[in-house]
Design a protein around this motif. Sequence first.
Motif, PDB file in Angstrom:
ATOM      1  N   GLU A 163       0.833  -1.206   0.000  1.00 35.51           N
ATOM      2  CA  GLU A 163       0.000   0.000   0.000  1.00 35.51           C
ATOM      3  C   GLU A 163       0.867   1.256   0.000  1.00 35.51           C
ATOM      4  OE1 GLU A 163      -3.349   0.254  -0.519  1.00 35.51           O
ATOM      5  OE2 GLU A 163      -3.089  -1.877  -0.935  1.00 35.51           O
ATOM      6  N   LYS A 164       2.015   1.203   0.674  1.00 36.68           N
ATOM      7  CA  LYS A 164       2.931   2.352   0.678  1.00 36.68           C
ATOM      8  C   LYS A 164       3.460   2.604  -0.735  1.00 36.68           C
ATOM      9  CE  LYS A 164       7.129   4.149   2.748  1.00 36.68           C
ATOM     10  NZ  LYS A 164       8.309   3.879   3.534  1.00 36.68           N
ATOM     11  N   GLU A 204       1.121   6.870  -6.856  1.00 32.91           N
ATOM     12  CA  GLU A 204       0.051   7.850  -7.055  1.00 32.91           C
ATOM     13  C   GLU A 204       0.594   9.275  -6.911  1.00 32.91           C
ATOM     14  OE1 GLU A 204      -4.015   5.533  -5.811  1.00 32.91           O
ATOM     15  OE2 GLU A 204      -2.721   6.172  -4.172  1.00 32.91           O
ATOM     16  N   GLU A 205       1.445   9.489  -5.934  1.00 30.96           N
ATOM     17  CA  GLU A 205       2.031  10.818  -5.717  1.00 30.96           C
ATOM     18  C   GLU A 205       2.965  11.189  -6.881  1.00 30.96           C
ATOM     19  OE1 GLU A 205       4.460  13.273  -2.256  1.00 30.96           O
ATOM     20  OE2 GLU A 205       3.672  11.274  -1.800  1.00 30.96           O
ATOM     21  N   GLY A 215       3.800  -6.896  -2.818  1.00 34.00           N
ATOM     22  CA  GLY A 215       5.238  -6.929  -2.548  1.00 34.00           C
ATOM     23  C   GLY A 215       5.919  -5.670  -3.050  1.00 34.00           C
ATOM     24  N   ASP A 216       6.989  -5.856  -3.828  1.00 33.62           N
ATOM     25  CA  ASP A 216       7.759  -4.736  -4.367  1.00 33.62           C
ATOM     26  C   ASP A 216       7.220  -4.228  -5.701  1.00 33.62           C
ATOM     27  OD1 ASP A 216       9.534  -4.781  -2.240  1.00 33.62           O
ATOM     28  OD2 ASP A 216      10.908  -6.158  -3.241  1.00 33.62           O
ATOM     29  N   GLY A 242      11.705   2.216  -1.506  1.00 34.53           N
ATOM     30  CA  GLY A 242      10.661   3.233  -1.567  1.00 34.53           C
ATOM     31  C   GLY A 242      10.701   4.105  -2.815  1.00 34.53           C
ATOM     32  N   LYS A 243      11.493   3.683  -3.810  1.00 35.43           N
ATOM     33  CA  LYS A 243      11.583   4.454  -5.055  1.00 35.43           C
ATOM     34  C   LYS A 243      11.293   3.572  -6.261  1.00 35.43           C
ATOM     35  CE  LYS A 243      14.384   8.279  -3.682  1.00 35.43           C
ATOM     36  NZ  LYS A 243      14.883   9.447  -4.344  1.00 35.43           N
ATOM     37  N   LEU A 244      10.961   4.222  -7.382  1.00 33.81           N
ATOM     38  CA  LEU A 244      10.677   3.527  -8.639  1.00 33.81           C
ATOM     39  C   LEU A 244      12.005   3.103  -9.263  1.00 33.81           C
ATOM     40  CD1 LEU A 244       8.116   6.176  -9.885  1.00 33.81           C
ATOM     41  CD2 LEU A 244       7.563   3.926  -8.984  1.00 33.81           C
ATOM     42  N   ALA A 245      12.272   1.794  -9.220  1.00 35.88           N
ATOM     43  CA  ALA A 245      13.557   1.284  -9.699  1.00 35.88           C
ATOM     44  C   ALA A 245      13.469   0.741 -11.119  1.00 35.88           C
ATOM     45  CB  ALA A 245      14.069   0.190  -8.761  1.00 35.88           C
TER      46      ALA A 245
END
Length: 125
Positions: free
Chosen positions: A3-4, A10-11, A71-72, A103-106
Amino acid sequence: MSEKNKAILEEANAANAAGNYEGFLSFCTDDTKWTFVGDKTLNGKEAVRQYMAETYIEPPKFTVANLIAEGDFVTAVGDITLKDKDGKATDYSYCDIWRFRGGKLAELRAFVIKLEVKDETSSVP
């Protein structure tokens, strides 16, 4: 975690839709990798920055039908409209599969299909 990651995407997409491409890129890892299946692969944040500068003449218009997190990974399915330098809009359907790291788009694996305008006068289904 799922969910995080969904909230992060979304942000990031909200920044993109507002034309804040640097804001969007702040959500990406420096070594982010974007693969447009059947087309090209972008390696690194600078390559993505250049792609956005060339492709997003105006901020893209997204319609997200489904956002699925596990998951990721976060998968987004929907439609996107892009305008070219002449202001002509083109519609696409897409499925983006995002992999997160720290926590980042990899990584992005994107399936993008241009929607053809149907001829309403044709008798062929």
